[in-house]
Design an enzyme around this catalytic site. Structure first.
Site, PDB file in Angstrom:
ATOM      1  N   ARG A 181      22.574  34.437  40.715  1.00 30.15           N
ATOM      2  CA  ARG A 181      21.558  33.629  41.395  1.00 30.15           C
ATOM      3  C   ARG A 181      20.284  33.416  40.577  1.00 30.15           C
ATOM      4  NH1 ARG A 181      25.792  32.008  43.455  1.00 30.15           N
ATOM      5  NH2 ARG A 181      26.275  32.465  45.632  1.00 30.15           N
ATOM      6  N   ASP A 231      21.363  35.723  49.512  1.00 33.55           N
ATOM      7  CA  ASP A 231      21.185  34.682  48.503  1.00 33.55           C
ATOM      8  C   ASP A 231      19.905  33.872  48.696  1.00 33.55           C
ATOM      9  OD1 ASP A 231      23.303  35.284  46.890  1.00 33.55           O
ATOM     10  OD2 ASP A 231      24.671  33.832  47.780  1.00 33.55           O
ATOM     11  N   SER A 271      34.975  33.180  53.281  1.00 36.85           N
ATOM     12  CA  SER A 271      34.283  32.354  52.290  1.00 36.85           C
ATOM     13  C   SER A 271      34.378  33.034  50.935  1.00 36.85           C
ATOM     14  CB  SER A 271      32.816  32.157  52.683  1.00 36.85           C
ATOM     15  OG  SER A 271      32.126  33.390  52.657  1.00 36.85           O
ATOM     16  N   ASP A 313      28.889  22.897  53.146  1.00 36.46           N
ATOM     17  CA  ASP A 313      27.478  23.185  53.407  1.00 36.46           C
ATOM     18  C   ASP A 313      26.543  22.375  52.510  1.00 36.46           C
ATOM     19  OD1 ASP A 313      28.795  25.059  54.930  1.00 36.46           O
ATOM     20  OD2 ASP A 313      27.417  26.675  54.464  1.00 36.46           O
TER      21      ASP A 313
END
Length: 406
Positions: free
Chosen positions: A97, A126, A179, A17
């Site tokens: 994050r 996210d 993932s 990605d």
């Protein structure tokens, strides 16, 4: 965004990605892109990832070891609140994050960038966590979220784009069964075959914890020492920051502690199934609460427990830099001042049991609590205490009797 950016700082992980995004940003905006790589203890070859970013056209690559800052300034303050989201999730991805966002902003200022970008999708949490961090710290920087604006809406379209532009990510051609996101606090697994909550995770998925049924058949005791609410030593060895959390991960993971398989409520409104491994965090939370029970006043503990779900939701929803979280943190840190001492836990086949605890700040008075001696406690006082607390109950009962509801 309206104006064309002159330079963009991208949160780069090295996967399919963000590698496609790195090239896509160059193609779309015809500007320099800085690949920002945060080392949070994910255990990957960051030199290889940095080289990959250079190969795919990054004008500059920034790699920062943030492990100690991650633990000291983000993980431990969160654990002082005993934060658990929806009863099970220890917030391993959520707490990472805001640190990445903070350092992206710092990199943008250092390298003269006027825009920030991330690889989070438009369905998940996210994107919110990154962007609330960006906007709280640098409201004048533009934000680019490719998944919300490009036409590459499937894995196959990403692979086709990557092939056209010579982006060859190892193992990217095979669709993974799920993932992953890893840092020093945890590993998360979601998506793919895990999207159906009826599908059991495969045993080989778990990476940081032994299967409880295959863990050692002998319990192991671990003694953790605390100062001001934070762990400072394990089994007599002084440790700090990343080294502390790594040691707790090793000890707890060996005994199969810290697995969770949950369905959680995303901030975006949908339900999502995720599997998590947080071995050291699970052990730390158990030990902290045991020490708080010994050193904190009853009403302080209840206040903390009342506020904890709100605090956990703030972290989950990306509000780490919000005024309400910062204000609440001051209360939590004040309560932690007297949380000092040691806790001994026993690890055995997926479980953590508190075996012993001690503190110079203990509020436990054996002379008062003991059934063997009075110790300054007059048991006759309990009669009036009970009567006063029963007053409202008696009043209620008499009314019901009078109204025929009894």
């Amino acid at each position: 965004m309206t104006a064309k950016p002159s330079k963009i700082v991208l949160a780069y992980s090295g996967g399919l990605d963000t590698s496609v995004i790195l090239r896509w940003l160059q193609d779309r905006y015809d500007c320099a892109v800085v690949a920002y790589i945060a080392d949070l203890g994910q255990g990957e070859d960051l030199e290889l990832i940095a080289a990959r970013a250079k190969e795919y056209g990054a004008a500059e690559v920034v790699v920062e070891d943030l492990q100690d800052e991650f633990v000291n300034d983000f993980v431990l303050p969160m654990f002082r609140a005993n934060a658990v989201y929806e009863g099970e999730y220890l917030l391993g991805t959520s707490i990472a994050r805001p640190l990445i966002a903070k350092q992206q902003v710092a990199a943008a200022r250092q390298h003269g960038a006027d825009a920030l970008a991330h690889g989070a999708t438009g369905k998940g949490n996210d994107q919110i966590r990154f962007e609330l961090g960006y906007l709280a710290l640098a409201p004048n920087l533009a934000v680019i979220a490719p998944w919300r604006i490009w036409d590459l809406q499937s894995r196959q379209s990403l692979l086709a784009y990557a092939k056209e532009r010579g982006i060859a990510i190892p193992d990217a051609t095979d669709k993974p069964p799920y993932s992953m996101d890893a840092n020093l606090l945890h590993i998360s697994y979601e998506g793919g075959e895990l999207e159906d909550p009826a599908n059991e995770p495969k045993p080989e998925m778990w990476q940081r914890t032994a299967a409880p049924q295959e863990a050692p058949d002998k319990p192991e005791k671990v003694k953790i020492e605390f100062e001001k609410g934070d762990p400072v030593a394990v089994n007599g060895e002084k440790l700090a920051g990343a080294a502390m959390l790594a040691r707790l991960n090793e000890l707890a993971g060996r005994h199969g502690v810290g697995r969770a398989d949950i369905v959680e409520s995303r901030f975006t409104g949908m339900k999502s199934r995720g599997c998590y491994e947080t071995p050291g965090g699970t052990l730390l939370l158990k030990a902290r609460r045991a020490l708080e029970a010994l050193t904190l006043d009853r009403e302080v503990m209840r206040l903390k427990d009342d506020l904890m779900p709100r605090y956990a939701t703030m972290v989950y929803n990306g509000l780490w830099f919000s005024p309400e979280r910062l204000l609440l943190q001051k209360l939590i840190d004040e309560a932690a001042r007297h949380v000092a001492g040691s806790v001994t836990c026993e690890l055995y086949r997926g479980g953590v049991t508190v075996a012993a605890r001690a503190s110079a700040n203990s509020l436990h008075d054996e002379s008062i609590a003991s059934f063997e001696e009075d110790g300054g406690y007059d048991q006759r006082d309990a009669e009036g205490f009970i009567k006063l607390n029963a007053l409202r109950l008696q009043t209620w009962a008499r009314r019901d009797e009078r109204d025929g509801d009894g």
